[in-house]
Enzyme design. Structure first.
Site, short mmCIF file in Angstrom:
data_model
loop_
_atom_site.label_atom_id
_atom_site.label_comp_id
_atom_site.label_asym_id
_atom_site.label_seq_id
_atom_site.Cartn_x
_atom_site.Cartn_y
_atom_site.Cartn_z
N GLY A 46 23.06 -12.29 7.90
CA GLY A 46 23.41 -11.35 8.94
C GLY A 46 23.28 -9.94 8.39
O GLY A 46 23.27 -9.75 7.17
N GLN A 51 24.48 -0.98 7.56
CA GLN A 51 24.08 -1.35 6.20
C GLN A 51 22.71 -0.80 5.81
O GLN A 51 22.36 -0.77 4.64
CB GLN A 51 24.08 -2.87 6.04
N CYS A 97 28.46 -10.28 1.00
CA CYS A 97 27.92 -9.18 1.79
C CYS A 97 26.86 -8.47 0.94
O CYS A 97 27.12 -8.20 -0.23
CB CYS A 97 29.06 -8.21 2.15
N LEU A 98 25.73 -8.19 1.56
CA LEU A 98 24.66 -7.50 0.83
C LEU A 98 25.10 -6.11 0.39
O LEU A 98 24.54 -5.55 -0.55
CB LEU A 98 23.40 -7.41 1.70
N HIS A 139 32.08 -11.02 10.80
CA HIS A 139 31.81 -10.17 9.63
C HIS A 139 30.93 -8.97 10.03
O HIS A 139 31.23 -7.83 9.66
CB HIS A 139 31.13 -11.04 8.56
N GLU A 140 29.87 -9.25 10.80
CA GLU A 140 28.93 -8.17 11.17
C GLU A 140 29.59 -7.18 12.13
O GLU A 140 29.37 -5.97 12.03
CB GLU A 140 27.64 -8.73 11.77
N HIS A 143 31.62 -4.69 10.38
CA HIS A 143 30.82 -3.60 9.81
C HIS A 143 30.71 -2.43 10.79
O HIS A 143 30.72 -1.27 10.39
CB HIS A 143 29.40 -4.08 9.48
#
Ligand code: NI
Length: 178
Positions: A46, A51, A97-98, A139-140, A143
């Site tokens: 995702g 990000q 998470c990236l 999660h997204e 963000h």
């Protein structure tokens, strides 16, 4: 299309509340295409626009249906996503998470959610998702509100170092294990 750079913790954009998408401009269309390409290039499941340093309410989610088959399962694009309903029952599981390289951690999330938003053509749609896919959506969407999973750890002791680049792969393995 292009792979964009993913920003990491400490970058102020990750703590910004992202703005709704009002018009599907050519820039937004390019952003969506680039986000999908970037998510795949980084082996993520995702990605939120913040990000890639774009403070707009856009997310992409791609959880492989079958881990043995790369690229299996639907790629979801959602603009202005809103969680309309969340189950009262929750699940604890590992997330990566990236934007938080080198770690995974345990987070408690609603097991099932109904999420609403717009697709890449600006058409309204709704999804009823559970388990790992529901987790990635939560999660997204966090963000977009400047929240990282590390803000939601079940305990500081539940943050584990992993090899860089393995954050979401390790997360997926964990999730599928159990
Ligand atoms: Ni993330």
């Amino acid at each position: 299309m292009a792979v964009r750079e993913v920003i990491t913790v400490g970058h102020p954009t990750l703590r910004q509340v992202a703005e709704p998408v009002k018009t599907l401009t050519p820039e937004v269309r390019t952003l969506i295409a680039d986000m999908i390409e970037t998510m795949h290039a980084y082996r993520g499941v995702g990605l939120a626009a913040v990000q890639v340093n774009v403070p707009l309410r856009v997310i992409v989610v791609h959880v492989p249906e079958d881990e043995e088959i790369p690229g299996s399962g639907p790629v979801y694009v959602m603009l202005n996503p809103v969680i309309a309903r969340r189950s009262r029952d929750t699940e604890r599981d590992m997330e990566g998470c990236l934007s938080v390289p080198g770690y995974i951690g345990e987070v408690e999330r609603a097991r099932r959610i109904i999420v609403r938003g717009l697709d890449e053509h600006g058409k309204r749609y709704e999804l009823d998702v559970e388990g790992y896919v529901a987790r990635v959506f939560q999660h997204e969407i966090d963000h977009l509100n400047g929240i990282l999973y590390t803000d939601r750890l079940t305990s500081m002791e539940k943050l584990y170092p992993v090899a860089q680049g393995e954050e979401e792969a390790a997360e997926l393995e964990q999730a599928q294990k159990g």
